[in-house]
Scaffold this active site. Structure first.
Site, PDB file in Angstrom:
ATOM      1  N   ASN A 109      43.214 100.560  -8.363  1.00  0.00           N
ATOM      2  CA  ASN A 109      41.976 101.217  -8.755  1.00  0.00           C
ATOM      3  C   ASN A 109      40.883 100.153  -8.832  1.00  0.00           C
ATOM      4  O   ASN A 109      40.839  99.382  -9.781  1.00  0.00           O
ATOM      5  CB  ASN A 109      42.207 101.903 -10.115  1.00  0.00           C
ATOM      6  CG  ASN A 109      40.951 102.561 -10.653  1.00  0.00           C
ATOM      7  OD1 ASN A 109      39.932 102.630  -9.973  1.00  0.00           O
ATOM      8  ND2 ASN A 109      41.029 103.046 -11.890  1.00  0.00           N
TER       9      ASN A 109
ATOM     10  N   LYS B 224      37.791 100.536  -9.237  1.00  0.00           N
ATOM     11  CA  LYS B 224      36.727 100.926 -10.171  1.00  0.00           C
ATOM     12  C   LYS B 224      35.351 100.669  -9.550  1.00  0.00           C
ATOM     13  O   LYS B 224      35.179 100.826  -8.353  1.00  0.00           O
ATOM     14  CB  LYS B 224      36.916 100.213 -11.513  1.00  0.00           C
ATOM     15  CG  LYS B 224      38.324 100.441 -12.076  1.00  0.00           C
ATOM     16  CD  LYS B 224      38.491  99.987 -13.496  1.00  0.00           C
ATOM     17  CE  LYS B 224      39.916 100.240 -13.929  1.00  0.00           C
ATOM     18  NZ  LYS B 224      40.153  99.912 -15.335  1.00  0.00           N
TER      19      LYS B 224
ATOM     20  N   HIS C  18      41.208 109.584 -15.800  1.00  0.00           N
ATOM     21  CA  HIS C  18      41.201 108.170 -16.192  1.00  0.00           C
ATOM     22  C   HIS C  18      40.480 108.013 -17.529  1.00  0.00           C
ATOM     23  O   HIS C  18      39.487 108.688 -17.794  1.00  0.00           O
ATOM     24  CB  HIS C  18      40.519 107.317 -15.109  1.00  0.00           C
ATOM     25  CG  HIS C  18      40.745 105.864 -15.334  1.00  0.00           C
ATOM     26  ND1 HIS C  18      40.009 105.135 -16.246  1.00  0.00           N
ATOM     27  CD2 HIS C  18      41.660 105.012 -14.812  1.00  0.00           C
ATOM     28  CE1 HIS C  18      40.461 103.888 -16.255  1.00  0.00           C
ATOM     29  NE2 HIS C  18      41.468 103.782 -15.398  1.00  0.00           N
TER      30      HIS C  18
ATOM     31  N   GLU D   9      38.507 105.862 -18.633  1.00  0.00           N
ATOM     32  CA  GLU D   9      37.075 105.507 -18.587  1.00  0.00           C
ATOM     33  C   GLU D   9      36.216 106.754 -18.380  1.00  0.00           C
ATOM     34  O   GLU D   9      35.085 106.820 -18.861  1.00  0.00           O
ATOM     35  CB  GLU D   9      36.846 104.442 -17.503  1.00  0.00           C
ATOM     36  CG  GLU D   9      37.337 103.080 -17.993  1.00  0.00           C
ATOM     37  CD  GLU D   9      37.896 102.167 -16.914  1.00  0.00           C
ATOM     38  OE1 GLU D   9      37.639 102.399 -15.728  1.00  0.00           O
ATOM     39  OE2 GLU D   9      38.602 101.210 -17.292  1.00  0.00           O
TER      40      GLU D   9
ATOM     41  N   GLU E  30      48.591 105.478 -18.989  1.00  0.00           N
ATOM     42  CA  GLU E  30      47.766 104.289 -19.196  1.00  0.00           C
ATOM     43  C   GLU E  30      47.272 104.253 -20.644  1.00  0.00           C
ATOM     44  O   GLU E  30      46.267 104.901 -20.980  1.00  0.00           O
ATOM     45  CB  GLU E  30      46.557 104.318 -18.265  1.00  0.00           C
ATOM     46  CG  GLU E  30      46.910 104.391 -16.801  1.00  0.00           C
ATOM     47  CD  GLU E  30      45.772 103.877 -15.929  1.00  0.00           C
ATOM     48  OE1 GLU E  30      45.964 102.865 -15.263  1.00  0.00           O
ATOM     49  OE2 GLU E  30      44.690 104.478 -15.959  1.00  0.00           O
TER      50      GLU E  30
ATOM     51  N   GLY F 136      42.355  96.920 -19.053  1.00  0.00           N
ATOM     52  CA  GLY F 136      41.321  95.893 -18.927  1.00  0.00           C
ATOM     53  C   GLY F 136      41.275  94.921 -20.089  1.00  0.00           C
ATOM     54  O   GLY F 136      40.316  94.159 -20.232  1.00  0.00           O
TER      55      GLY F 136
ATOM     56  N   SER G 175      46.605  96.554 -17.661  1.00  0.00           N
ATOM     57  CA  SER G 175      46.831  95.097 -17.607  1.00  0.00           C
ATOM     58  C   SER G 175      48.103  94.692 -16.859  1.00  0.00           C
ATOM     59  O   SER G 175      48.723  93.685 -17.197  1.00  0.00           O
ATOM     60  CB  SER G 175      46.801  94.496 -19.018  1.00  0.00           C
ATOM     61  OG  SER G 175      45.524  94.688 -19.597  1.00  0.00           O
TER      62      SER G 175
HETATM   63  P1  PGA Z   1      43.659  97.247 -15.598  1.00  0.00           P
HETATM   64  O1  PGA Z   1      43.191  98.757 -15.300  1.00  0.00           O
HETATM   65  O2  PGA Z   1      44.835  96.986 -14.702  1.00  0.00           O
HETATM   66  O3  PGA Z   1      42.467  96.399 -15.254  1.00  0.00           O
HETATM   67  O4  PGA Z   1      44.027  97.192 -17.035  1.00  0.00           O
HETATM   68  C1  PGA Z   1      44.139  99.765 -15.067  1.00  0.00           C
HETATM   69  C2  PGA Z   1      43.438 101.077 -14.829  1.00  0.00           C
HETATM   70  O5  PGA Z   1      42.408 101.338 -15.451  1.00  0.00           O
HETATM   71  O6  PGA Z   1      43.901 101.878 -13.998  1.00  0.00           O
END
Ligand code: PGA
Length: 307
Positions: free
Chosen positions: A63, A65, A147, A149, A217, A223, A263
Site C-alpha cells: 500500500n 498510500k 483502511h 486512515e 491491521e 506506520g 509495521s
Molecule cells: P505500515 O502500513 O506498514 O507503514 O505500518 C500498513 C498499512 O497501513 O497498510
C-alpha cells in the site's frame, strides 16, 4: 512448531495430506501434525509441510498510500520488475490514483494493481471520486476498503465502507477489506468486539467472499514501527477465522486469506509468516522499497518447515 518435511523447491499454495510424511512417524504424531499444519499442493510430486490453517494462497499487498513522484515510482517499478519473487504468492501493489495508469502499463504482469479507494456506485457527478468502472478500465484488479486512515482520518463508517466494498465486488474487483482496533480499544479489552463489528459490516453486504482478502491491521501498529507480536497477530487472525466459520461458513473460513498489516518489514515478516493463521501481509512503508518488499513477499518460505 518445528516439523520435518520432505524437501521441495516449490510451495504449491493448496494443501492436502502428504503420504510421505506418514511413513517414519507414529499415527498420533501424524494426527497431531495434521491438526496443526496443512500440506502443499497435491498436484506436485514433492511437498513441503507448511504452517497454514487456511487453504488460500499467500497474499502480499503493498500500500503505497499518498507517497511517491513520477521519478521515485519509476525506480520502484523497475526494482519490482527485476525482483525475484516466489511463485506461490499473490502479489499486489496499490499506487496513488494519479500513478495507477503509469504503473499498470510499466509493471510486470506478475504483480497485480490495486486502487486505494473507489466510489460506492457508478461514476457520475461525484467530484473528486474514482469509479470502479474507471479502475477496471485501466487494469486494476483490486481495491482497498476500510483502511484505518480512511476510517479515522477521513471519517468513513462501517456502512459506507460496506457499500463501497459491495459495489466493487459486484463489479468484479477484488477487495482488501481492512479491520483493526485503536490502542485504547485494545487496552479496554475490546479488540475482538471492534474487529467483529467491522467484519460484520462487510459480511452483511458482500455478495460473496470469493474475492475478499481480510487485512487485520491494528491501528496502533500502522506506520508506528510498533509491530504486533506474532502471538498478538495470530490470536486475532485465529479469532477472525473462527468468526467466519461461525457466521459465514467453514468453507469461507478456510479459503479467505487473512493478512496482517502494521509495521511489517524485511526483518519481522518471517516470524509473523510462520503463524498458522497469517496468510500474508499488507505493507505500507516497507513496500516503497523494492528489495525489502520482495523479501516480505518471499517470507512465504517461512511457512515451509525446514527439512
Ligand atoms: P505500515 O502500513 O506498514 O507503514 O505500518 C500498513 C498499512 O497501513 O497498510
Amino acid at each position: 512448531m518445528e516439523m520435518v518435511a520432505t524437501s521441495c523447491p516449490q510451495f504449491g499454495g493448496l494443501r492436502r495430506s502428504c503420504p510421505t510424511l506418514h511413513t517414519p512417524r507414529s499415527l498420533s504424531f501424524v494426527q497431531h501434525i495434521n491438526s496443526q499444519l496443512r500440506l502443499s499442493s497435491s498436484r506436485k510430486p514433492c511437498r513441503a509441510v507448511v504452517a497454514m490453517a487456511g487453504s488460500g494462497k499467500f497474499f502480499v499487498g503493498g500500500n503505497w498510500k499518498c507517497n511517491g513522484t513520477k521519478e521515485s515510482i519509476t525506480k520502484l517499478v523497475s526494482d519490482l520488475n527485476g525482483a525475484k519473487l516466489e511463485s506461490d504468492v499473490d502479489v499486489v501493489v496499490s499506487p496513488p490514483f494519479v500513478y495507477l495508469d503509469m504503473v499498470s502499463s510499466s509493471l510486470t504482469d506478475r504483480i497485480e494493481i490495486s486502487a486505494q479507494n473507489s466510489w460506492i456506485g457508478k461514476g457520475g457527478a461525484f467530484t473528486g471520486e474514482i469509479s470502479v468502472e474507471q479502475l477496471k478500465d485501466i487494469g486494476c484488479k483490486w481495491v482497498i476498503h476500510g483502511h484505518s486512515e480512511r476510517r479515522h482520518i477521513i471519517g468513513e463508517d462501517d456502512q459506507f465502507i460496506g457499500k463501497k466494498a459491495a459495489y466493487a465486488l459486484n463489479e468484479g474487483l477484488g477487495v482488501i477489506a481492512c479491520i483493526g482496533e485503536l490502542l485504547e480499544e485494545r487496552e479496554a479489552g475490546k479488540t475482538f468486539d471492534v474487529c467483529f463489528r467491522q467484519l460484520k459490516a462487510f459480511a452483511d453486504v458482500v455478495p460473496s467472499w470469493d474475492n475478499v482478502v481480510i487485512a487485520y491491521e491494528p491501528v496502533w501498529a500502522i506506520g508506528t514501527g510498533k509491530v504486533a507480536t506474532p502471538q498478538q497477530a495470530q490470536e486475532v487472525h485465529a479469532a477472525v477465522r473462527d468468526w467466519l466459520k461461525k457466521n459465514v461458513s467453514e468453507e469461507v473460513a478456510s479459503k479467505t486469506r487473512i493478512i496482517y498489516g502494521g509495521s511489517v518489514n524485511g526483518s519481522n515478516c518471517s516470524e509473523l509468516a510462520k503463524q498458522q493463521d497469517i496468510d500474508g501481509f499488507l505493507v505500507g512503508g516497507a513496500s516503497l522499497k523494492g528489495a525489502e518488499f520482495a523479501t516480505i513477499v518471499n517470507s512465504v518460505t517461512s511457512k515451509k518447515v525446514a527439512a
